[in-house]
Design an enzyme around this catalytic site. Structure first.
Site, PDB file in Angstrom:
ATOM      1  N   GLY A  20      51.307  44.262  38.670  1.00 49.10           N
ATOM      2  CA  GLY A  20      50.258  45.148  38.191  1.00 49.10           C
ATOM      3  C   GLY A  20      50.474  45.695  36.800  1.00 49.10           C
ATOM      4  O   GLY A  20      50.799  44.957  35.862  1.00 49.10           O
ATOM      5  N   ARG A  42      61.818  43.834  43.466  1.00 53.10           N
ATOM      6  CA  ARG A  42      61.650  42.421  43.828  1.00 53.10           C
ATOM      7  C   ARG A  42      62.355  41.562  42.783  1.00 53.10           C
ATOM      8  O   ARG A  42      61.805  41.244  41.724  1.00 53.10           O
ATOM      9  CB  ARG A  42      60.164  42.086  43.946  1.00 53.10           C
ATOM     10  CG  ARG A  42      59.543  42.716  45.189  1.00 53.10           C
ATOM     11  CD  ARG A  42      58.061  42.474  45.304  1.00 53.10           C
ATOM     12  NE  ARG A  42      57.297  43.376  44.447  1.00 53.10           N
ATOM     13  CZ  ARG A  42      55.981  43.515  44.492  1.00 53.10           C
ATOM     14  NH1 ARG A  42      55.278  42.802  45.364  1.00 53.10           N
ATOM     15  NH2 ARG A  42      55.357  44.350  43.691  1.00 53.10           N
ATOM     16  N   TYR A 156      48.198  61.238  48.069  1.00 58.07           N
ATOM     17  CA  TYR A 156      48.262  60.456  46.833  1.00 58.07           C
ATOM     18  C   TYR A 156      47.730  61.273  45.665  1.00 58.07           C
ATOM     19  O   TYR A 156      48.371  61.379  44.613  1.00 58.07           O
ATOM     20  CB  TYR A 156      47.465  59.157  46.976  1.00 58.07           C
ATOM     21  CG  TYR A 156      47.421  58.383  45.675  1.00 58.07           C
ATOM     22  CD1 TYR A 156      48.560  57.739  45.194  1.00 58.07           C
ATOM     23  CD2 TYR A 156      46.257  58.321  44.914  1.00 58.07           C
ATOM     24  CE1 TYR A 156      48.540  57.058  43.989  1.00 58.07           C
ATOM     25  CE2 TYR A 156      46.227  57.645  43.713  1.00 58.07           C
ATOM     26  CZ  TYR A 156      47.372  57.011  43.254  1.00 58.07           C
ATOM     27  OH  TYR A 156      47.344  56.344  42.053  1.00 58.07           O
ATOM     28  N   THR A 191      44.763  45.631  40.823  1.00 60.23           N
ATOM     29  CA  THR A 191      46.109  45.051  40.810  1.00 60.23           C
ATOM     30  C   THR A 191      46.481  44.856  42.285  1.00 60.23           C
ATOM     31  O   THR A 191      45.601  44.757  43.133  1.00 60.23           O
ATOM     32  CB  THR A 191      47.113  45.999  40.122  1.00 60.23           C
ATOM     33  OG1 THR A 191      47.164  47.234  40.870  1.00 60.23           O
ATOM     34  CG2 THR A 191      46.694  46.303  38.686  1.00 60.23           C
TER      35      THR A 191
END
Length: 255
Positions: A20, A42, A156, A191
């Site tokens: 993203g 990752r 959020y 994304t």
């Protein structure tokens, strides 16, 4: 006459750099000649970025929720990446859209741990060295959700409101130090964000963008690049952007 900063003079650390906005920002700076530390969880994606820009991108396997690991990561960066002068604290996520009385507590805790604690770990680990060098730029990823609530955006939005106020408080602390602070606040951006929010349900995530032209990670990376390459006497406090198909919703009236 003041000149824009030469990107080749910038060494940039990007957390959340595997996808993203983060990955797009890594590519934007690296393609312009900057050295970039791409940090994330990752390792395969980090390695792919390093191979895309040999010698210019340093992969850093890091979970910013871990304070000790974040401290060590910044302290142990190898030359020539150790003298970073831009840090993009970008790691973050949203999980779910359930109302507050139905949401899984684990989702709330994960958002707070990443969006708040992870950001604090990044800033606290990175900032002293930039203050000592009297040069740097701390860029944070906020959101329009920090200003405009929506159903299911409870925690959020709360984390992003924290980012907004923290960025202003941070600037109040370090103004005149040579280190700048910018909060990037995107609106509708396509994304992997929504795929993560809906826990891998790509079909549900895709429906959010049906019939509209959302912003992209590259659009937001361009805003980060702009803020960071302005002459050093200019500080952009906030950049809030929306897709052209997005606007402000009406106030809720429950009947």
């Amino acid at each position: 006459m003041y000149q824009m900063l030469d990107p080749a003079t910038l060494t940039v650390v990007v957390t959340g750099g595997t996808s993203g906005i983060g990955a797009a920002t890594v590519r934007r700076f690296a393609s312009a000649g900057s050295r970039v530390v791409a940090a994330g969880r990752r390792a395969d994606r980090l390695q792919a970025l390093a191979e895309e820009f040999p010698g210019r991108v340093h992969p850093l396997d890091l979970d910013v929720r871990d304070w000790a690991a974040t401290q060590a990561a910044f302290a142990e960066l190898p030359a020539p990446f150790a003298d970073y002068n831009v840090v993009f604290a970008n790691a973050g996520l949203a999980l779910g859209l359930e109302p507050a009385h139905e949401v899984a507590m684990d989702d709330w805790q994960t958002m707070v741990d990443t969006n708040v604690k992870g950001l604090l770990h990044t800033v606290r680990a990175a900032l002293p060295a930039m203050i000592a060098r009297k040069q740097g730029h701390m860029v944070l990823t906020g959101s329009i959700a920090g200003d405009y609530p929506y159903p299911g955006g409870n925690t959020y939005g709360g984390t992003k409101a924290f980012v907004k106020q923290f960025s202003l408080g941070l600037w109040a602390d370090i103004v005149g130090s040579g280190v700048r602070v910018t909060n990037i606040e995107p609106g509708l951006t396509e994304t992997e964000f929504s795929v993560v929010r809906f826990k891998g349900d790509a079909e549900r995530a895709g429906k959010l963008y049906d019939g509209v032209a959302p912003m992209t990670g590259e659009d937001i990376a361009e805003q980060v690049f702009f803020a960071c390459t302005l002459p050093r006497h200019v500080n952009i406090n906030r950049i809030q952007a929306m897709a052209s198909h997005q606007g402000f919703g009406p106030l809720v009236v429950k009947r």
